[in-house]
Scaffold this motif. Structure first.
Motif, PDB file in Angstrom:
ATOM      1  N   ALA A  20      34.430  42.467  35.991  1.00 55.85           N
ATOM      2  CA  ALA A  20      34.763  43.624  35.158  1.00 55.85           C
ATOM      3  C   ALA A  20      33.508  44.422  34.813  1.00 55.85           C
ATOM      4  CB  ALA A  20      35.466  43.165  33.879  1.00 55.85           C
ATOM      5  N   ALA A  21      32.420  43.726  34.487  1.00 59.66           N
ATOM      6  CA  ALA A  21      31.164  44.416  34.173  1.00 59.66           C
ATOM      7  C   ALA A  21      30.661  45.197  35.386  1.00 59.66           C
ATOM      8  CB  ALA A  21      30.111  43.402  33.722  1.00 59.66           C
ATOM      9  N   GLU A  22      30.720  44.587  36.555  1.00 57.63           N
ATOM     10  CA  GLU A  22      30.274  45.251  37.776  1.00 57.63           C
ATOM     11  C   GLU A  22      31.119  46.489  38.080  1.00 57.63           C
ATOM     12  OE1 GLU A  22      30.543  42.124  40.598  1.00 57.63           O
ATOM     13  OE2 GLU A  22      28.786  41.038  39.829  1.00 57.63           O
ATOM     14  N   THR A  23      32.402  46.396  37.794  1.00 54.66           N
ATOM     15  CA  THR A  23      33.295  47.531  38.045  1.00 54.66           C
ATOM     16  C   THR A  23      32.956  48.700  37.122  1.00 54.66           C
ATOM     17  OG1 THR A  23      35.052  46.019  38.747  1.00 54.66           O
ATOM     18  CG2 THR A  23      35.711  48.258  38.158  1.00 54.66           C
ATOM     19  N   VAL A  76      39.764  43.545  42.028  1.00 54.16           N
ATOM     20  CA  VAL A  76      39.951  44.750  41.225  1.00 54.16           C
ATOM     21  C   VAL A  76      41.061  45.593  41.823  1.00 54.16           C
ATOM     22  CG1 VAL A  76      38.867  46.856  40.347  1.00 54.16           C
ATOM     23  CG2 VAL A  76      37.526  44.747  40.558  1.00 54.16           C
ATOM     24  N   VAL A  77      41.975  46.045  40.975  1.00 52.29           N
ATOM     25  CA  VAL A  77      43.023  46.981  41.388  1.00 52.29           C
ATOM     26  C   VAL A  77      42.696  48.331  40.750  1.00 52.29           C
ATOM     27  CG1 VAL A  77      45.488  47.506  41.380  1.00 52.29           C
ATOM     28  CG2 VAL A  77      44.717  45.122  41.537  1.00 52.29           C
ATOM     29  N   LEU A 101      47.026  51.481  35.041  1.00 48.81           N
ATOM     30  CA  LEU A 101      45.865  50.760  34.537  1.00 48.81           C
ATOM     31  C   LEU A 101      45.021  50.154  35.660  1.00 48.81           C
ATOM     32  CD1 LEU A 101      44.262  49.499  32.192  1.00 48.81           C
ATOM     33  CD2 LEU A 101      45.960  47.641  32.163  1.00 48.81           C
ATOM     34  N   THR A 102      43.751  50.489  35.671  1.00 53.68           N
ATOM     35  CA  THR A 102      42.794  49.779  36.515  1.00 53.68           C
ATOM     36  C   THR A 102      42.582  48.398  35.898  1.00 53.68           C
ATOM     37  OG1 THR A 102      41.678  51.787  37.248  1.00 53.68           O
ATOM     38  CG2 THR A 102      40.411  49.738  37.352  1.00 53.68           C
ATOM     39  N   THR A 103      42.685  47.360  36.716  1.00 52.15           N
ATOM     40  CA  THR A 103      42.699  46.015  36.133  1.00 52.15           C
ATOM     41  C   THR A 103      42.154  44.996  37.115  1.00 52.15           C
ATOM     42  OG1 THR A 103      44.121  44.416  34.980  1.00 52.15           O
ATOM     43  CG2 THR A 103      45.058  45.520  36.904  1.00 52.15           C
ATOM     44  N   ILE A 104      41.859  43.819  36.594  1.00 51.25           N
ATOM     45  CA  ILE A 104      41.459  42.676  37.416  1.00 51.25           C
ATOM     46  C   ILE A 104      42.723  41.887  37.736  1.00 51.25           C
ATOM     47  CG2 ILE A 104      40.040  40.609  37.571  1.00 51.25           C
ATOM     48  CD1 ILE A 104      38.329  43.050  37.225  1.00 51.25           C
ATOM     49  N   PHE A 139      43.215  43.146  32.538  1.00 50.21           N
ATOM     50  CA  PHE A 139      43.139  41.849  33.218  1.00 50.21           C
ATOM     51  C   PHE A 139      44.543  41.284  33.397  1.00 50.21           C
ATOM     52  CE2 PHE A 139      42.441  37.468  34.076  1.00 50.21           C
ATOM     53  CZ  PHE A 139      41.193  37.388  34.675  1.00 50.21           C
ATOM     54  N   ASN A 140      44.889  40.899  34.593  1.00 49.95           N
ATOM     55  CA  ASN A 140      46.129  40.227  35.007  1.00 49.95           C
ATOM     56  C   ASN A 140      46.816  40.964  36.151  1.00 49.95           C
ATOM     57  OD1 ASN A 140      46.559  37.746  33.773  1.00 49.95           O
ATOM     58  ND2 ASN A 140      47.323  38.677  31.892  1.00 49.95           N
ATOM     59  N   ASP A 141      46.928  42.282  36.035  1.00 48.71           N
ATOM     60  CA  ASP A 141      47.744  43.098  36.934  1.00 48.71           C
ATOM     61  C   ASP A 141      49.223  42.724  36.815  1.00 48.71           C
ATOM     62  OD1 ASP A 141      48.200  45.193  38.711  1.00 48.71           O
ATOM     63  OD2 ASP A 141      48.119  43.878  40.471  1.00 48.71           O
TER      64      ASP A 141
END
Length: 333
Positions: free
Chosen positions: A168-171, A322-323, A284-287, A271-273
């Motif tokens: 998430a930090a990298e994104t 990442v989505v 939502l952009t999400t992990i 987070f979850n998608d």
């Protein structure tokens, strides 16, 4: 009156044991006998008794499914997948709701009363002692969505939450953010702790400044709203990593209520998608947590333990990804 096994045997002209073997998975019976028994059963409307079969085989085909956080819609997705995966194995889930339960021994006692063949603890927020309680009671158990352990005492299937927090930090850095905030689930949850740890560590390594960090009191929409209102008292951050999609949706709506535009004024990554993350209202952009893979693997493990209960504990981890949708500002080419 229910049709009995004896009546089917008389109709088919075979012994009662032949009827029993016909309806017992893996039992030996000739094709000719099976055909006669199945025809007699259809003619009479006979259905084998699962209770009687369990008494004969010492197997109930019940798998205890322990979960909490039922107010989060993602659990409906999880329960749907578990139900179908178990039914495909000719097993049935026995659902236990631990939303307000803190005593592992009570759960063990409840499920032992039903003589479950195995247990899946399907939660990232329940402490590991719940799964360990079943192991101590000699009930085959798998902890799905459990915390990573390099030397596990029980079977664990899930993800590396620290690595996902770092992702998430990298994104956020890739999307050109510099000052960020963290909004996690309950601080008592190991998943929230690990996502925060991974996010914080990686943010420092790549030069992101974490200006605010807060934990919601539940993995719930209202909790996300309330926590975001508190975060907005210090508006130095440009984007927020929320450790759960539902919390993130509440946070997004709180930001909109405050007159902020997404992603122009503030960006979000969840987070979850979960299914709702793709709804047009959130996009939502999400992990993505690979929920279906985790569920199928945990079912595979618990089934294998039914025949090999002494199987050595193992950890099965699945990668997150990442989505990209529409809640982070575009990456400049």
């Amino acid at each position: 009156m229910a049709v009995t096994l004896k009546e089917v045997a008389e109709r088919a002209g075979v012994s009662r044991s032949a009827v029993s073997r016909t309806f017992t998975q893996g039992a030996s019976v000739s094709a000719k006998t099976r055909k006669k028994v199945e025809k007699a059963a259809r003619d009479l409307g006979y259905s084998p008794s699962l209770i009687a079969r369990s008494l004969a085989t010492n197997r109930t085909k019940l798998i205890g499914l322990i979960a909490n956080n039922f107010q989060n819609p993602v659990f409906l997705e999880v329960f749907d997948l578990y139900t179908r995966a178990l039914q495909e194995r000719n097993l049935r889930p026995l659902l236990v709701n631990l939303t307000d339960q803190t005593d592992p021994s009570a759960s063990v006692q409840l499920l032992k009363q039903y003589s479950v063949d195995g247990v899946i603890v399907a939660s990232s927020t329940l402490p590991p002692l719940f799964a360990h309680a079943f192991k101590e009671a000699q009930v085959p158990v798998v902890h799905a969505f459990g915390r990573f352990a390099s030397t596990p005492d029980i079977h664990i299937v899930g993800i590396d939450n620290e690595h996902c927090g770092a992702l998430a930090a990298e994104t956020l850095q890739k999307h050109r953010y510099k000052r960020v905030a963290f909004l996690g689930g309950p601080q008592s949850a190991t998943s929230a702790q690990d996502r925060a740890a991974g996010f914080t560590r990686r943010a420092k390594e790549i030069g992101l400044e974490i200006v605010s960090s807060l934990y919601a009191d539940a993995y719930a929409y209202n909790s996300g709203q309330q926590a975001m209102r508190e975060l907005l008292n210090d508006r130095r951050f440009e984007a927020v990593f929320c450790g759960d999609d539902l919390i993130c949706m509440g946070a997004m709506d709180a930001a909109r209520d405050a007159g902020l535009s997404i992603p122009q004024d503030v960006g979000f990554i969840g987070f979850n998608d979960m299914n709702m993350a793709a709804w047009q209202a959130y996009s939502l952009t999400t992990i993505r947590q690979p929920t279906s893979e985790i569920i199928l693997s945990s079912v595979d493990l618990v089934v294998s333990m039914l025949d090999t209960p002494e199987r050595a504990p193992e950890v099965r981890l699945f990668p997150c990804s990442v989505v990209e949708r529409g809640t982070l500002k575009p990456i400049e080419g």
